[in-house]
Motif scaffolding. Structure first.
Motif, mmCIF file in Angstrom:
data_model
loop_
_atom_site.group_PDB
_atom_site.id
_atom_site.type_symbol
_atom_site.label_atom_id
_atom_site.label_comp_id
_atom_site.label_asym_id
_atom_site.label_seq_id
_atom_site.Cartn_x
_atom_site.Cartn_y
_atom_site.Cartn_z
ATOM 1 N N CYS A 75 0.812 -1.217 0.000
ATOM 2 C CA CYS A 75 0.000 0.000 0.000
ATOM 3 C C CYS A 75 0.844 1.264 0.000
ATOM 4 C CB CYS A 75 -0.970 -0.022 1.177
ATOM 5 S SG CYS A 75 -2.182 -1.336 0.981
ATOM 6 N N VAL A 76 2.036 1.213 0.592
ATOM 7 C CA VAL A 76 2.938 2.360 0.499
ATOM 8 C C VAL A 76 3.354 2.548 -0.957
ATOM 9 C CG1 VAL A 76 5.282 3.143 1.026
ATOM 10 C CG2 VAL A 76 3.778 2.400 2.870
ATOM 11 N N CYS A 79 0.443 3.925 -2.880
ATOM 12 C CA CYS A 79 0.230 5.337 -2.562
ATOM 13 C C CYS A 79 1.250 6.209 -3.303
ATOM 14 C CB CYS A 79 0.342 5.538 -1.055
ATOM 15 S SG CYS A 79 -0.056 7.188 -0.534
ATOM 16 N N SER A 92 -5.018 9.582 -3.477
ATOM 17 C CA SER A 92 -3.912 8.674 -3.150
ATOM 18 C C SER A 92 -4.088 8.098 -1.751
ATOM 19 C CB SER A 92 -2.566 9.400 -3.219
ATOM 20 O OG SER A 92 -2.431 10.096 -4.427
ATOM 21 N N ILE A 93 -4.413 8.971 -0.795
ATOM 22 C CA ILE A 93 -4.561 8.530 0.598
ATOM 23 C C ILE A 93 -5.796 7.639 0.739
ATOM 24 C CG2 ILE A 93 -4.989 9.296 2.968
ATOM 25 C CD1 ILE A 93 -3.491 11.893 2.253
ATOM 26 N N ALA A 94 -6.908 8.089 0.162
ATOM 27 C CA ALA A 94 -8.168 7.365 0.338
ATOM 28 C C ALA A 94 -8.087 5.965 -0.264
ATOM 29 C CB ALA A 94 -9.319 8.155 -0.277
ATOM 30 N N SER A 96 -5.357 4.147 -1.124
ATOM 31 C CA SER A 96 -4.360 3.279 -0.476
ATOM 32 C C SER A 96 -4.840 2.791 0.877
ATOM 33 C CB SER A 96 -3.035 4.013 -0.299
ATOM 34 O OG SER A 96 -2.714 4.743 -1.429
ATOM 35 N N THR A 97 -5.496 3.679 1.642
ATOM 36 C CA THR A 97 -5.982 3.268 2.963
ATOM 37 C C THR A 97 -7.081 2.227 2.817
ATOM 38 O OG1 THR A 97 -5.482 5.481 3.785
ATOM 39 C CG2 THR A 97 -6.886 4.108 5.166
ATOM 40 N N TYR A 100 -5.572 -1.023 1.873
ATOM 41 C CA TYR A 100 -4.911 -1.595 3.049
ATOM 42 C C TYR A 100 -5.920 -2.277 3.965
ATOM 43 C CZ TYR A 100 -2.348 -1.889 7.432
ATOM 44 O OH TYR A 100 -1.771 -2.346 8.595
ATOM 45 N N MET A 101 -7.044 -1.573 4.209
ATOM 46 C CA MET A 101 -8.066 -2.137 5.114
ATOM 47 C C MET A 101 -8.665 -3.416 4.527
ATOM 48 S SD MET A 101 -9.837 1.387 6.467
ATOM 49 C CE MET A 101 -10.953 0.618 7.632
#
Lengths: 108, 262
Positions: A75-76, A79, A92-94, A96-97, A100-101
């Motif tokens: 995920c890094v 991102c 990018s944040i939304a 990738s997070t 990840y979840m």
């Protein structure tokens, strides 16, 4: 001491300590003309600190036992790729997070 | 209006606000999310919205607040808490370097700017140069206030809605990591020299191996600082654009692109 009062004390301590730490560089350098080296550090340190912060965020992963930090590292990378491609932090944040979840619930 | 000088730049307040909101928006998003996680943690540990509100307002440090919850639950002695909070937040000592002149312009808000200066705000302040129509002093303050308020709101939302939301939120704090990754990428594109990034990466890994994952932060930042001072002349030359090593040339394209974006 009751639990609630104790918690307020902890919050107070954390607050005071944090404020002192944040004020330190301003107390040291605040009242004089900045030496050349400090000025240079102010410009260059962010580049180094950001990388250290990413490593700090990932410090909890274990590279020696399954899943070898795979969801975090994937995920890094995702991102970083999204940010390079879109140049817009929010998707990018939304994305990738969210990925990840999903990964930590399904694949790993 | 009457004694307007020619040199005085004309700032647009609405556009300054919009710019501040724009540059804060990724932080606002990640603060609401991570603050929410903190609020839920506090609520599950049995603490009140007042605890959450005061933490957000007066600590305003995600890493410390989230680390603090299990320590409170375990009734860690207060003396130990002083030590623990110092260790966890020691990195902030490095953030003010280079910001004294900029924050002094805030006048009465100078102390507030010093306080409201967590990792993420440090990130945006270090990354940008404002367009000419933006009032830099007001924009800095607006950014600081918006980020602070979103952090407080996130915590309050978490503590109030923690009961209502039964969905398992674990992993949502990864948003903070993603934010730092995005800022790293932005800096990578903006910095003419990547020496500071290599120094940071090297320091982080060397100190991670030597000091372990819980204590590497302070030594890593100290090592970065020392290496940057040692490499000062080399880095300055590279930043000035006279460096032809490390494939700087190939990166020029990406750089121009990012400049155009702004």
């Amino acid at each position: 001491m009751s639990d609630s009062i104790y918690a307020f004390c902890v919050i107070g301590i954390c607050s005071v300590v944090t404020i002192i730490i944040r004020a330190l560089p301003f107390l040291v350098f605040g009242n004089k003309k900045l030496p050349d080296t400090v000025d240079y550090l102010g410009k260059m340190l962010p580049g180094a600190i950001m990388i250290v912060l990413v490593v700090y965020c990932l410090r909890g992963i274990s590279l020696t036992s399954a899943p070898y930090g795979a969801p975090e590292l994937i995920c890094v990378a995702l991102c970083a790729f999204l940010q390079l491609a879109l140049k817009n932090s929010i998707p990018s944040i939304a994305i990738s997070t969210a990925v990840y979840m999903i990964l930590i619930r399904t694949v790993f | 209006m009457d004694n307007k000088t020619v040199e005085k730049p004309v700032y647009s307040m609405p556009r300054t606000f919009l710019y501040a909101f724009g540059q804060s928006s990724p932080i606002i998003f990640s603060y609401i999310v991570v603050g929410f996680a903190f609020g839920i943690m506090m609520q599950e540990a049995g603490y009140t919205p007042l605890h959450v509100l005061l933490s957000g307002l007066f600590i305003y440090s995600g890493s410390l607040q989230i680390a603090m919850v299990p320590l409170i639950v375990a009734h860690t002695p207060l003396l130990v808490m002083i030590f623990a909070s110092f260790i966890i937040n020691s990195r902030y000592m490095f953030y003010g370097i280079g910001y004294t002149e900029r924050f002094k312009k805030q006048g009465v808000f100078y102390p507030y700017m010093i306080f409201a200066f967590p990792d993420e705000v440090y990130c945006v302040f270090s990354a940008n140069s404002y367009p000419s129509y933006v009032d830099p002093v007001k924009c800095d303050l607006m950014t600081a206030v918006m980020c602070h308020m979103s952090w407080v709101s996130g915590g309050l939302l978490g503590v109030f809605l923690g009961d209502v939301i039964t969905f398992d939120m674990s992993g949502i704090d990864f948003a903070a990591t993603c934010l730092f990754v995005c800022i790293c990428v932005n800096q990578w594109m903006e910095f003419k020299s990547h020496i500071p990034m290599y120094i940071g990466l090297l320091s982080a890994f060397v100190c991670l191996i030597i000091f372990g994952s819980d204590n590497f932060m302070l030594p890593a930042l100290s090592l970065s600082l020392v290496l940057l001072v040692i490499m000062k002349e080399r880095t300055k030359r590279a930043m000035a654009g006279n460096d032809t090593e490390e494939g700087i040339q190939s990166e020029d394209g990406a750089e121009e692109e990012s400049n155009n974006e702004r």
